[in-house]
Design a protein around this motif. Structure first.
Motif, short mmCIF file in Angstrom:
data_model
loop_
_atom_site.label_atom_id
_atom_site.label_comp_id
_atom_site.label_asym_id
_atom_site.label_seq_id
_atom_site.Cartn_x
_atom_site.Cartn_y
_atom_site.Cartn_z
N THR A 23 0.83 -1.20 0.00
CA THR A 23 0.00 0.00 0.00
C THR A 23 0.86 1.26 0.00
O THR A 23 0.57 2.23 -0.70
CB THR A 23 -0.94 0.00 1.22
N LEU A 24 1.94 1.25 0.79
CA LEU A 24 2.85 2.41 0.80
C LEU A 24 3.45 2.64 -0.58
O LEU A 24 3.54 3.78 -1.05
CB LEU A 24 3.96 2.20 1.83
N ALA A 25 3.85 1.55 -1.24
CA ALA A 25 4.41 1.69 -2.58
C ALA A 25 3.37 2.23 -3.56
O ALA A 25 3.68 3.05 -4.43
CB ALA A 25 4.94 0.34 -3.06
N THR A 26 2.13 1.80 -3.40
CA THR A 26 1.06 2.26 -4.29
C THR A 26 0.72 3.72 -4.05
O THR A 26 0.50 4.49 -4.99
CB THR A 26 -0.19 1.39 -4.09
N LEU A 55 -5.83 -7.18 4.17
CA LEU A 55 -5.73 -5.88 3.51
C LEU A 55 -6.46 -4.80 4.31
O LEU A 55 -5.96 -3.67 4.44
CB LEU A 55 -6.31 -5.98 2.10
N THR A 56 -7.62 -5.14 4.87
CA THR A 56 -8.33 -4.18 5.71
C THR A 56 -7.51 -3.79 6.93
O THR A 56 -7.43 -2.61 7.29
CB THR A 56 -9.69 -4.76 6.17
N ALA A 57 -6.87 -4.77 7.58
CA ALA A 57 -6.03 -4.47 8.75
C ALA A 57 -4.88 -3.55 8.37
O ALA A 57 -4.52 -2.64 9.13
CB ALA A 57 -5.50 -5.77 9.35
N ALA A 58 -4.29 -3.76 7.19
CA ALA A 58 -3.20 -2.89 6.74
C ALA A 58 -3.69 -1.46 6.53
O ALA A 58 -3.04 -0.49 6.96
CB ALA A 58 -2.59 -3.44 5.45
N LEU A 59 -4.85 -1.31 5.90
CA LEU A 59 -5.39 0.03 5.66
C LEU A 59 -5.80 0.70 6.98
O LEU A 59 -5.57 1.90 7.17
CB LEU A 59 -6.59 -0.05 4.72
N ARG A 60 -6.38 -0.08 7.90
CA ARG A 60 -6.77 0.49 9.20
C ARG A 60 -5.53 0.95 9.98
O ARG A 60 -5.57 1.95 10.69
CB ARG A 60 -7.54 -0.53 10.04
N HIS A 61 -4.43 0.22 9.84
CA HIS A 61 -3.18 0.61 10.51
C HIS A 61 -2.69 1.94 9.96
O HIS A 61 -2.24 2.81 10.72
CB HIS A 61 -2.13 -0.48 10.32
N LEU A 62 -2.77 2.14 8.66
CA LEU A 62 -2.34 3.40 8.07
C LEU A 62 -3.29 4.54 8.44
O LEU A 62 -2.85 5.70 8.56
CB LEU A 62 -2.26 3.26 6.54
N VAL A 63 -4.56 4.22 8.66
CA VAL A 63 -5.49 5.23 9.17
C VAL A 63 -5.09 5.65 10.58
O VAL A 63 -5.06 6.83 10.93
CB VAL A 63 -6.94 4.70 9.16
N THR A 68 0.69 13.18 2.23
CA THR A 68 1.94 12.84 1.55
C THR A 68 3.16 13.17 2.39
O THR A 68 4.22 12.53 2.23
CB THR A 68 2.01 13.59 0.21
N ASP A 69 3.05 14.17 3.28
CA ASP A 69 4.20 14.49 4.15
C ASP A 69 4.50 13.34 5.10
O ASP A 69 5.66 12.93 5.27
CB ASP A 69 3.93 15.77 4.93
N GLN A 102 7.66 9.99 5.43
CA GLN A 102 8.45 9.79 6.65
C GLN A 102 8.36 8.38 7.22
O GLN A 102 9.03 8.07 8.19
CB GLN A 102 8.02 10.80 7.72
N LEU A 103 7.51 7.52 6.64
CA LEU A 103 7.29 6.22 7.26
C LEU A 103 8.49 5.29 7.11
O LEU A 103 8.90 4.63 8.07
CB LEU A 103 6.05 5.55 6.65
N VAL A 104 9.06 5.20 5.95
CA VAL A 104 10.16 4.26 5.71
C VAL A 104 11.47 4.87 6.19
O VAL A 104 11.82 5.98 5.80
CB VAL A 104 10.25 3.90 4.22
N SER A 105 12.18 4.15 7.05
CA SER A 105 13.41 4.68 7.64
C SER A 105 14.65 4.31 6.84
O SER A 105 15.65 5.01 6.88
CB SER A 105 13.58 4.15 9.08
N GLY A 106 14.62 3.20 6.15
CA GLY A 106 15.82 2.74 5.47
C GLY A 106 16.08 3.48 4.17
O GLY A 106 15.17 4.04 3.55
N PRO A 107 17.34 3.49 3.71
CA PRO A 107 17.69 4.13 2.43
C PRO A 107 17.28 3.25 1.26
O PRO A 107 18.03 2.37 0.82
CB PRO A 107 19.21 4.27 2.54
N LEU A 108 16.09 3.49 0.71
CA LEU A 108 15.56 2.62 -0.34
C LEU A 108 16.45 2.60 -1.58
O LEU A 108 16.61 1.57 -2.23
CB LEU A 108 14.15 3.09 -0.72
N ALA A 109 17.02 3.76 -1.92
CA ALA A 109 17.81 3.83 -3.14
C ALA A 109 19.10 3.02 -3.06
O ALA A 109 19.65 2.63 -4.09
CB ALA A 109 18.14 5.29 -3.45
#
Length: 401
Positions: free
Chosen positions: A97-100, A138-146, A172-173, A177-184
């Motif tokens: 979901t974060l990637a989307t 999927l609902t639990a994932a979306l509720r967590h982001l809520v 979007t701000d 900030q959610l992902v801590s690791g250096p994705l690149a």
């Protein structure tokens, strides 16, 4: 050690410590969320807090007027700090979901988001089954982001099981900030976890302090030799440091360091606790410790059969003390007790496979006694003296009658 902190007055220093404790408990602090009333104080002391976390723990702190984000990193193999509402598939859906959401804009319909998430899953090679279990994950994932404030239910409710439509707004701000690791810099999930856990220039010191702040018990046997040697020589100085900057109290033992929060604010799992599973786990510890001699590092080898037998003896000895629902399936009870002791850090698998489990020496801290046994150091209650005569007794030659 922290120059900006040393320049604060007593009141401001106490407030900075309070803010640091809140950020340890709430790494994503929002004005609308728990402890959000302290966000203005965090913003006021942001320079001091950023220096504290960067110097002592190697954590990055981002503070805005609407939120504060402490990028905590730790051991990738630690499976005791998971979100209770999320299964492994739920965690996979959080990542998908974060990637989307990164390329979807500020608002989206629930139906489109669900379709895009499942398309991302198929692209990533994650098998999707449109069944009740998958929809719940999927609902639990979306509720967590809520709950995190990343997405907001502008119209309707986020529930994949429902056919009703909903309009979702994305912050979007916060999303950024959610992902801590250096994705690149990471080419695989393992590389991302490893890169995210890296400390700063004072690598060994910061890694050990992280363990002390995040774990209630740090055993020398569980640390690399260089870190263990450093902590043995620095345990007193580090105890003072943790108390000064985070309000934590440390106890030094032969096997390691126990760190406690006198206010229990930073305690995410209280033990002993209520309920049949917690009480059986507590009462089982002395018997489990007595069933094997400790190794050189203080850990007790333990067989799964011993844990099963001790739990059965407790259930059969005090049948009226337990919840019938919790004890009717003995195998499930043993699994629940094992899971609780594992989450507490008291029980772990034996990496050398010489035993089924290893019981931490910290288990000696709990030694329950029957209620009729006086607590250590407490004198028994004196026997009351027989009552004397009263002014209102009828008097005779032999005394009151």
């Amino acid at each position: 050690m922290i120059a900006a902190f040393d320049e604060l007055g007593d009141i401001d220093a106490a407030n900075a410590v309070r803010c640091a404790r809140v950020l340890l408990r709430r790494p994503l602090l929002r004005a609308e969320g728990p402890d959000g009333d302290l966000l203005p104080m965090v913003y006021r002391h942001r320079a001091v807090l950023q220096e504290m976390f960067s110097t002592l723990l190697g954590y990055r702190l981002v503070v805005e007027r609407r939120f504060a984000r402490l990028h905590k990193t730790g051991r990738g193999e630690d499976d005791t700090r998971g979100q209770p509402t999320l299964t492994p598939r739920g965690y996979a859906y959080v990542a998908l979901t974060l990637a989307t959401l990164t390329g979807i804009g500020r608002q989206v319909l629930l139906s489109r988001l669900v379709a895009d998430v499942r398309a991302s899953a198929a692209e990533a090679g994650v098998e999707v089954a449109d069944d009740p279990a998958d929809r719940r994950a999927l609902t639990a994932a979306l509720r967590h982001l809520v709950a995190l404030g990343v997405i907001t239910e502008t119209e309707g409710t986020v529930a994949v099981e429902s056919s009703a439509e909903a309009l979702i707004t994305i912050d979007t701000d916060l999303l950024g900030q959610l992902v801590s690791g250096p994705l690149a810099e990471a080419g695989s999930p393992d590389e991302l976890v490893t890169a995210a856990a890296q400390a700063g220039p004072r690598n060994e010191e910061q890694l050990v302090r992280r363990r002390m702040v995040e774990d209630p018990v740090v055993l020398y046997a569980d640390l690399p030799e260089q870190q263990a040697s450093w902590l043995r020589g620095q345990c007193t100085a580090q105890a003072r440091l943790l108390e000064r900057y985070f309000g934590l109290v440390s106890e030094s033992r032969a096997e390691g360091i126990a760190v406690c929060d006198p206010e229990d604010y930073l305690t995410d799992l209280v033990f002993p606790g209520p309920g049949t599973v917690a009480r059986i786990a507590l009462l089982a510890l002395p018997e489990l410790l007595a069933r094997s001699a400790p190794r050189a590092d203080g850990k007790h080898p333990l067989r799964d059969a011993d844990l099963t037998e001790v739990c059965r003896e407790l259930v059969e000895s005090y049948p009226a003390a337990w919840s019938r629902q919790a004890t009717e399936d003995h195998a499930e009870l043993v699994r629940s007790v094992t899971a609780l002791l594992h989450r507490l850090g008291l029980l772990d698998d034996d990496p050398e496979q010489r035993a089924d489990r290893l019981l931490s020496p910290a288990a000696h801290r709990w030694a329950p006694e029957p209620d009729a046994t006086p607590a250590p150091g407490r004198e028994p209650e004196p026997t009351p003296e027989p009552p004397g005569w009263s002014l209102f007794d009828d008097m005779e030659e032999d005394g009151p009658r």
